[in-house]
Write an enzyme that holds these catalytic residues in place. Structure first.
Site, mmCIF file in Angstrom:
data_model
loop_
_atom_site.group_PDB
_atom_site.id
_atom_site.type_symbol
_atom_site.label_atom_id
_atom_site.label_comp_id
_atom_site.label_asym_id
_atom_site.label_seq_id
_atom_site.Cartn_x
_atom_site.Cartn_y
_atom_site.Cartn_z
ATOM 1 N N ASP A 11 -1.545 -19.184 -5.244
ATOM 2 C CA ASP A 11 -0.576 -18.099 -5.086
ATOM 3 C C ASP A 11 0.038 -17.795 -6.455
ATOM 4 O O ASP A 11 0.649 -18.673 -7.063
ATOM 5 C CB ASP A 11 0.495 -18.590 -4.095
ATOM 6 C CG ASP A 11 1.557 -17.553 -3.815
ATOM 7 O OD1 ASP A 11 1.695 -16.578 -4.583
ATOM 8 O OD2 ASP A 11 2.279 -17.735 -2.825
ATOM 9 N N ASN A 25 2.300 -0.751 -8.038
ATOM 10 C CA ASN A 25 1.909 0.650 -7.865
ATOM 11 C C ASN A 25 2.761 1.482 -8.804
ATOM 12 O O ASN A 25 3.723 0.985 -9.383
ATOM 13 C CB ASN A 25 2.018 1.104 -6.408
ATOM 14 C CG ASN A 25 3.422 0.966 -5.887
ATOM 15 O OD1 ASN A 25 4.362 1.533 -6.448
ATOM 16 N ND2 ASN A 25 3.597 0.193 -4.836
ATOM 17 N N ASP A 35 2.532 -7.603 -5.226
ATOM 18 C CA ASP A 35 3.769 -6.927 -5.606
ATOM 19 C C ASP A 35 4.945 -7.393 -4.729
ATOM 20 O O ASP A 35 5.985 -7.848 -5.235
ATOM 21 C CB ASP A 35 3.519 -5.420 -5.424
ATOM 22 C CG ASP A 35 4.488 -4.550 -6.193
ATOM 23 O OD1 ASP A 35 5.299 -5.097 -6.956
ATOM 24 O OD2 ASP A 35 4.427 -3.318 -6.020
ATOM 25 N N GLY A 125 -7.142 -5.660 -3.489
ATOM 26 C CA GLY A 125 -6.488 -5.769 -2.186
ATOM 27 C C GLY A 125 -6.450 -4.402 -1.524
ATOM 28 O O GLY A 125 -7.487 -3.820 -1.182
HETATM 29 P P1 ADP Z 1 -3.951 -3.863 -5.306
HETATM 30 O O1 ADP Z 1 -3.005 -2.865 -4.702
HETATM 31 O O2 ADP Z 1 -4.040 -3.739 -6.816
HETATM 32 O O3 ADP Z 1 -5.284 -3.878 -4.628
HETATM 33 P P2 ADP Z 1 -3.005 -6.249 -3.871
HETATM 34 O O4 ADP Z 1 -1.731 -6.956 -4.148
HETATM 35 O O5 ADP Z 1 -3.138 -5.544 -2.574
HETATM 36 O O6 ADP Z 1 -3.237 -5.265 -5.134
HETATM 37 O O7 ADP Z 1 -4.214 -7.282 -3.998
HETATM 38 C C1 ADP Z 1 -4.770 -7.758 -5.204
HETATM 39 C C2 ADP Z 1 -5.443 -9.091 -4.960
HETATM 40 O O8 ADP Z 1 -4.447 -10.124 -4.948
HETATM 41 C C3 ADP Z 1 -6.177 -9.245 -3.625
HETATM 42 O O9 ADP Z 1 -7.416 -9.902 -3.892
HETATM 43 C C4 ADP Z 1 -5.257 -10.106 -2.777
HETATM 44 O O10 ADP Z 1 -5.979 -10.908 -1.871
HETATM 45 C C5 ADP Z 1 -4.621 -10.966 -3.827
HETATM 46 N N1 ADP Z 1 -3.288 -11.516 -3.506
HETATM 47 C C6 ADP Z 1 -2.384 -11.130 -2.571
HETATM 48 N N2 ADP Z 1 -1.270 -11.890 -2.628
HETATM 49 C C7 ADP Z 1 -1.475 -12.786 -3.652
HETATM 50 C C8 ADP Z 1 -0.715 -13.860 -4.204
HETATM 51 N N3 ADP Z 1 0.507 -14.162 -3.743
HETATM 52 N N4 ADP Z 1 -1.251 -14.563 -5.244
HETATM 53 C C9 ADP Z 1 -2.480 -14.263 -5.732
HETATM 54 N N5 ADP Z 1 -3.239 -13.278 -5.241
HETATM 55 C C10 ADP Z 1 -2.751 -12.544 -4.217
#
Ligand code: ADP
Length: 177
Positions: A11, A25, A35, A125
């Protein structure tokens, strides 16, 4: 000496690093995924500074592919570097914008004197980028930036949320070596 590139399955919000990169964003006012998690754990100081950025230089938001630093609030870091990944498109090649997220984040990291920088897999994500392609672009952009623009950064750490993402980045690193 160029910085080392490392991988962690975990994480991002629990990492200790000089800078944690946020897959933000363009509003800079929070969202889901990484985020939301960073803002939740980091507390309101991050959002306060984002609002000040919106009131000032970034009135229209942060453009895709760019990066900007704020405080890290209560996170175990000195800075959060916000970058806006492109939404994946099947019809348009937006790879240069995704590479730019990594390059610009590393430039901002160097400017604030960060020695350790932790990245999530930007755009993979909600923004829908296929993990294997995103990993290849991320690893290449980081390696290239570190080689071309040596600075204070000693470690770039990719923090992958699940095993599949971790393995995909492992393969991308091995392919680039
Ligand atoms: P984006 O909008 O740029 O796609 P996201 O936050 O939705 O960004 O996701 C980016 C990546 O980070 C995804 O592969 C998701 O699974 C991962 N992710 C989500 N939460 C965490 C976290 N707490 N730590 C690390 N990676 C995360």
């Amino acid at each position: 000496m160029t910085a080392r590139v490392t991988l962690v399955r975990g994480d991002l919000t629990q990492q200790r690093a000089d800078a944690l990169v946020n897959a933000a964003n363009s509003s800079l006012l929070g969202g889901g995924g990484v985020d939301g998690a960073l803002h939740r754990r980091g507390g309101p100081a991050i959002l306060e500074e984002c609002r000040r950025l919106r009131a000032g230089h970034y009135g229209k938001g942060l453009p895709t592919g760019q990066a900007v630093a704020t405080t890290a609030g209560r996170l175990d870091a000195a800075h959060v570097i916000h970058t806006v990944g492109p939404v994946w498109s099947a019809t348009e090649d937006r790879s240069a914008l995704l590479a730019s997220c990594y390059r610009e984040s590393l430039r901002v990291a160097a400017a604030v004197g960060a020695r350790t920088v932790a990245f999530p897999a930007v755009s993979t994500g909600v923004y829908g980028w296929p993990m294997d392609d995103a990993a290849r672009i991320a690893v290449h952009a980081v390696r290239e930036t570190l080689a071309e623009e040596p600075g204070p950064v000693e470690e770039v750490r990719f923090v992958l949320f699940d095993d599949a993402a971790y393995r995909t980045f492992e393969e991308a690193l091995a392919a680039e070596a």
